[in-house]
Design an enzyme around this catalytic site. Sequence first.
Site, short mmCIF file in Angstrom:
data_model
loop_
_atom_site.label_atom_id
_atom_site.label_comp_id
_atom_site.label_asym_id
_atom_site.label_seq_id
_atom_site.Cartn_x
_atom_site.Cartn_y
_atom_site.Cartn_z
NE ARG A 121 29.37 34.97 69.33
CZ ARG A 121 30.37 34.19 68.94
NH1 ARG A 121 31.60 34.72 68.57
NH2 ARG A 121 30.28 32.68 68.89
CG HIS A 124 33.51 35.55 62.80
ND1 HIS A 124 32.49 34.49 63.69
CD2 HIS A 124 34.06 36.03 63.91
CE1 HIS A 124 32.50 34.69 64.77
NE2 HIS A 124 33.37 35.43 65.25
#
Length: 313
Positions: A228, A276
Site C-alpha cells: 500500500r 498500481h
Amino acid sequence: MTALLTTANWDSDAWMHQLRTAAPDRRFVLEGVDAYDPAEIRYALTWKPPQGLLSSLPNLEVIFNLGAGVDAVLSDPDLPDLPLVRLVDENLASRMTEWVTLQVLAHHRGTLTYLAQQKAHRWHEEPQPLASEVRVGFLGYGVLAQHAARVIGALGFATHAWSRTGKDADIKLHVGADALPEFLANTDILVVLLPLTDATRKIINADLMAGLAQDGALGGPVVINAGRGGLQDEDDIVAALNTNVLKGASLDVFQTEPLPADSPLWTAPNLIITPHNSAVSDPRAVSRYVARQMQAFEAGEPLQNVVDRSRGY
C-alpha cells in the site's frame, strides 16, 4: 437478495456483467447509477467506498472487499460492525508474483543500467552476481508473499521473510519486532507486501532503509513495494535513492494516486514506477469468489477470509 456494487474508478460495466453471469438469480445494483432502496441491500461489494455509504444500509449483512487491501474500508469511522471479507484469489496471487518476479529480476540483472547504455549507444558488460548470492527478503508473509516467495526461491535466490506473528513457513521466518533488525541486515532486495495498519504506516522510512544490507552482492539494497502507498515515506525514499542508501527501488503504490506530475519520485534515480497495476482484480474470478461466498453464507456455512479488525487484515 440484492447486492450493491461500488468500484471507484473501475470499469463498472465489466463488473456488473461478470457478477450477473456468476449469480444470475441475484439482483445487483450500481451505486450512483441504479435506483435502489437502501433497506433491500444485504451485501456490499466495494472498493474504496464513500465514507458513510455502508452505514446507510440498515439491513446490510456482509461487506466484500474487491481488492487485496482493506484499509480504505476500515478507515470509515462509521463502518458498521459486520463481517468484512477480504479478497483471496489465485489469479490475484499469480499476477502479483509476476510483477514481483519482474522487479526482482530487473534489479538483479541491471535492466535500468542497460537501458541507459542502450540510449547512449554504449556496449559494456556489468558484473553479474549469481541469484544464490542475492538475499530476497519479504516484509510480510501473507498469501501473496508466500506465492511470490516460492517462485523467487525456485529461481535460485536466497529467500527469507519477516512476519509480525508466527506461522507455518517453508523458508526462514523472522518473527516479531525484535527480529526485524537482523532480517533487514541480511536482505539485499526487500519486497514489501504488508497490509496498511497503524503499526505499518510509513514503515518504509529512513531508519528501515538504513538497516538493509549495504555489503551485498548487488552493491547496495533495493526496495520493492506493491503493498500500500501508505507504507512508504516517499520523501525518505527519494533521499535514499539520491544518496545511494538505496541502489534502486520499484514502487507500484503511492500515498496519492494517480502519482502527481510534480512528485520528485518521477525523476529519482534507479526507480521503476508502475501505476498500481501489479495485481489488478479480475472481475470474472472475483465475481465467482463472491457468488460462492454468498451461497455458502445463506446455507449457514461460515464466511471465508473474514478480516480481523483488531489486526487490520
